[in-house]
Design an enzyme around this catalytic site. Structure first.
Site, mmCIF file in Angstrom:
data_model
loop_
_atom_site.group_PDB
_atom_site.id
_atom_site.type_symbol
_atom_site.label_atom_id
_atom_site.label_comp_id
_atom_site.label_asym_id
_atom_site.label_seq_id
_atom_site.Cartn_x
_atom_site.Cartn_y
_atom_site.Cartn_z
ATOM 1 N N GLU A 218 -4.807 1.123 -7.420
ATOM 2 C CA GLU A 218 -5.116 2.274 -6.566
ATOM 3 C C GLU A 218 -4.274 3.464 -6.992
ATOM 4 O OE1 GLU A 218 -6.745 1.437 -2.327
ATOM 5 O OE2 GLU A 218 -4.594 1.665 -2.296
ATOM 6 N N HIS B 11 0.846 -1.195 0.000
ATOM 7 C CA HIS B 11 0.000 0.000 0.000
ATOM 8 C C HIS B 11 0.884 1.250 0.000
ATOM 9 C CE1 HIS B 11 -2.920 2.999 1.213
ATOM 10 N NE2 HIS B 11 -3.864 2.150 0.872
HETATM 11 C C1 PEP Z 1 -6.902 2.822 0.488
HETATM 12 O O1 PEP Z 1 -6.093 3.602 0.992
HETATM 13 O O2 PEP Z 1 -6.688 1.613 0.345
HETATM 14 C C2 PEP Z 1 -8.183 3.387 0.063
HETATM 15 C C3 PEP Z 1 -8.904 2.739 -0.802
HETATM 16 O O3 PEP Z 1 -8.479 4.568 0.646
HETATM 17 P P1 PEP Z 1 -9.745 5.503 0.449
HETATM 18 O O4 PEP Z 1 -10.925 4.632 0.135
HETATM 19 O O5 PEP Z 1 -9.893 6.174 1.773
HETATM 20 O O6 PEP Z 1 -9.411 6.429 -0.652
#
Ligand code: PEP
Length: 275
Positions: free
Chosen positions: A179, A106
């Site tokens: 992400e 992450h």
């Molecule tokens: C994350 O950090 O894995 C994430 C999905 O965060 P958020 O949904 O808060 O953007």
């Protein structure tokens, strides 16, 4: 229709085991009333702080509704089972506490703990050896045109480095979460905007293409690839209806009771479109 993954990354929340159980209660209430069999999200994975794993696992296992729908995972792991590592949590400890999945790589771990590609790679290998299913994160730092060479280069480099030397067999489960770092709510004081569905679909297609070239088309076609970044009750329907994303990784919104309720309420409404 294939069922999707709903992964909750609770990060460093909540502050007590009691509050963690309250969040679990919200999920239980939602899944007890869920319209069956049409909910597009059938696999709910909760990644609590590892301090709460053992207790949550006991509670989930003692409850038929929860045990059927929820699986636990961890947010990080060290890459050895026995070593002198102050503060480290081993794969074996996680398994014994009830985790089946582990989030690896992450961006917040890279930011605060200076995790490198080498460390991420070691963690992925350790997870696989210990039968923990890795959910690995990849994503570009800055918002750019997703068709640009720079974005492709950045994602391919992360995949090449993080998965160096890793072998997967056809039956192995391995999850990738796309992400984009710029879309994560913590990078935007909790006010982030998700990437557009068109761009998410392109990026997931690109990752699947990489997986097909690196492993096989069979593995690529079966590998769950999720989207994460500012998913909330207000926009989850969009992702529930995507035929490209195999689910979502939700951070901040999954740690707030009201927002969590909203996520499930919205999904219930989405169900009508799926029946
Ligand atoms: C994350 O950090 O894995 C994430 C999905 O965060 P958020 O949904 O808060 O953007």
């Amino acid at each position: 229709m294939t069922k999707k993954y709903l992964v909750f990354n609770w990060k460093m929340s909540p502050s007590s085991a009691e509050e963690a159980l309250e969040l679990l209660e919200v999920i239980k209430e939602a899944i007890s009333q869920e319209a069956r069999p049409s909910n597009p999200f059938s696999k709910i994975i909760v990644l609590p702080p590892c301090l709460y794993l053992y207790l949550m696992n006991q509670i989930i296992n003692a409850d038929k509704v929860l045990a059927k729908k929820i699986t636990l995972g961890a947010q990080d792991v060290f890459w050895h089972n026995r070593w002198a590592v102050t503060g480290g949590i081993s794969p074996k400890m996680l398994k014994n506490a009830g985790a089946r999945y582990v989030l690896i790589g992450h961006s917040e771990r890279q930011q605060y703990f200076k995790e490198t590609a080498y460390m991420i790679n070691q963690k992925i290998k350790a997870a696989l050896v210990n039968n923990l299913i890795p959910i690995i994160c990849v994503g570009e730092k800055e918002k750019r045109d997703v068709d640009s060479f720079l974005v492709k280069k950045c994602i391919f480099e992360q995949l090449n480095n993080n998965l160096a030397g890793i072998k997967l067999n056809a039956g192995d489960t391995f999850i990738i979460a796309y992400e984009p770092i710029w879309a994560i709510s913590s990078h935007n004081q909790g006010q982030g905007q998700p990437e557009s569905l068109d761009d998410i679909n392109k990026m997931i297609g690109l990752i699947r293409f990489w997986v097909a070239r690196r492993f096989s088309e069979n593995i690529a076609s079966k590998m769950p690839i999720l989207y994460g970044g500012s998913v909330t009750g207000a926009n989850i329907n969009l992702f529930a209806q995507s035929s490209v994303a195999d689910g979502v990784l939700v951070g901040r919104a999954s740690t707030k009771k009201q927002e969590l309720k909203k996520i499930f309420q919205k999904l219930k409404r989405t169900n009508k479109k799926f029946t």
